[in-house]
Design an enzyme around this catalytic site. Structure first.
Site, short mmCIF file in Angstrom:
data_model
loop_
_atom_site.label_atom_id
_atom_site.label_comp_id
_atom_site.label_asym_id
_atom_site.label_seq_id
_atom_site.Cartn_x
_atom_site.Cartn_y
_atom_site.Cartn_z
N HIS A 192 0.83 -1.21 0.00
CA HIS A 192 0.00 0.00 0.00
C HIS A 192 0.87 1.26 0.00
CE1 HIS A 192 -3.23 -2.54 2.23
NE2 HIS A 192 -3.66 -2.35 1.00
N LYS A 220 -15.48 -8.24 3.97
CA LYS A 220 -14.32 -8.77 4.71
C LYS A 220 -14.56 -8.64 6.20
CE LYS A 220 -10.97 -7.52 1.12
NZ LYS A 220 -9.88 -6.59 0.74
N ARG A 273 -2.14 -6.11 -8.23
CA ARG A 273 -1.00 -7.02 -8.17
C ARG A 273 -1.08 -8.10 -9.23
NH1 ARG A 273 -2.67 -8.03 -2.15
NH2 ARG A 273 -4.54 -7.92 -3.42
N SER A 315 -3.07 -7.59 2.86
CA SER A 315 -3.50 -7.43 4.26
C SER A 315 -4.03 -8.75 4.81
CB SER A 315 -4.58 -6.36 4.36
OG SER A 315 -4.08 -5.11 4.00
O1 PNS Z 1 -8.93 -2.83 0.27
P1 PNS Z 1 -10.24 -3.34 -0.29
O2 PNS Z 1 -11.02 -4.11 0.76
O3 PNS Z 1 -10.06 -4.14 -1.54
O4 PNS Z 1 -11.09 -2.03 -0.67
C1 PNS Z 1 -12.35 -2.17 -1.29
C2 PNS Z 1 -13.09 -0.83 -1.30
C3 PNS Z 1 -13.30 -0.32 0.11
C4 PNS Z 1 -12.29 0.19 -2.06
C5 PNS Z 1 -14.46 -1.10 -2.00
O5 PNS Z 1 -15.17 -1.99 -1.22
C6 PNS Z 1 -15.25 0.17 -2.26
O6 PNS Z 1 -14.97 0.87 -3.20
N1 PNS Z 1 -16.25 0.47 -1.40
C7 PNS Z 1 -17.05 1.68 -1.55
C8 PNS Z 1 -18.54 1.38 -1.68
C9 PNS Z 1 -19.13 1.95 -2.97
O7 PNS Z 1 -19.07 3.13 -3.23
N2 PNS Z 1 -19.69 1.03 -3.80
C10 PNS Z 1 -20.36 1.37 -5.05
C11 PNS Z 1 -19.45 1.57 -6.25
S1 PNS Z 1 -18.33 0.30 -6.61
#
Ligand code: PNS
Length: 162
Positions: free
Chosen positions: A18, A42, A95, A132
């Site tokens: 990150h 998660k 990745r 993570s």
């Molecule tokens: O590190 P992660 O868990 O892969 O992050 C995922 C994250 C938090 C970026 C993703 O779950 C997200 O974008 N959540 C926001 C919710 C949202 O706006 N959803 C609608 C459009 S995709």
């Protein structure tokens, strides 16, 4: 016009992978928001406030650029946060092809919702295997996570799992 971007993620906890993506993204924009978002898919290890605190400490200790702001978001869409802070770009680290497959639908939906574009950054190959979820697993089983996370995170997890 100021170019403002958001790097969203669970950051549970922040890894060296990150930090590498945050560092390089900060060089591409005038202002970079690192946003801790709850991911309902998660099961969380750390509370959001702790993830923010560890990110702030790790960014400071690594000497990353000062145009980085760390915050969290728990109500509404990610693009709502982007609109609030004037960001038109999301940055994600990918990745592998699996990450691209996971991220692509979200990128398209975010563009459809609010014309927010997503750019994908490739990791430093040294961090290509770091996640993570692996860190959480190694820490829970008493292993050494220091090769994968900033020093503050390794120390925090060591204390938390003793
Ligand atoms: O590190 P992660 O868990 O892969 O992050 C995922 C994250 C938090 C970026 C993703 O779950 C997200 O974008 N959540 C926001 C919710 C949202 O706006 N959803 C609608 C459009 S995709």
């Amino acid at each position: 016009m100021r170019r403002i971007a958001v790097v969203p993620g669970s950051f549970d906890p922040v890894t060296l992978g990150h930090l590498d993506v945050i560092d390089r993204a900060a060089g591409l924009f005038d202002e970079l928001h690192v946003l801790v978002v709850h991911n309902p898919d998660k099961s969380a290890l750390l509370p959001i406030s702790q993830r923010v605190s560890l990110l702030e400490q790790a960014i400071r200790e690594a000497g990353l650029p000062t145009n980085i702001v760390v915050s969290s978001w728990s109500v509404g869409l990610l693009v709502d946060y982007c609109m609030d802070v004037g960001a038109s770009v999301l940055v994600k680290g990918v990745r592998s092809q699996i990450d691209v497959t996971y991220e692509t639908p979200m990128a398209i939906v975010n563009r459809n919702l609010a014309s927010v574009e997503t750019i994908f950054l490739l990791p430093n190959p040294a961090n290509g295997h770091v996640s993570s979820s692996l860190v959480r697993q190694v820490a829970a089983l008493g292993g050494d996570v220091s090769p994968y996370v900033p020093r503050v995170v390794a120390e925090y997890l060591q204390k938390a799992t003793v």
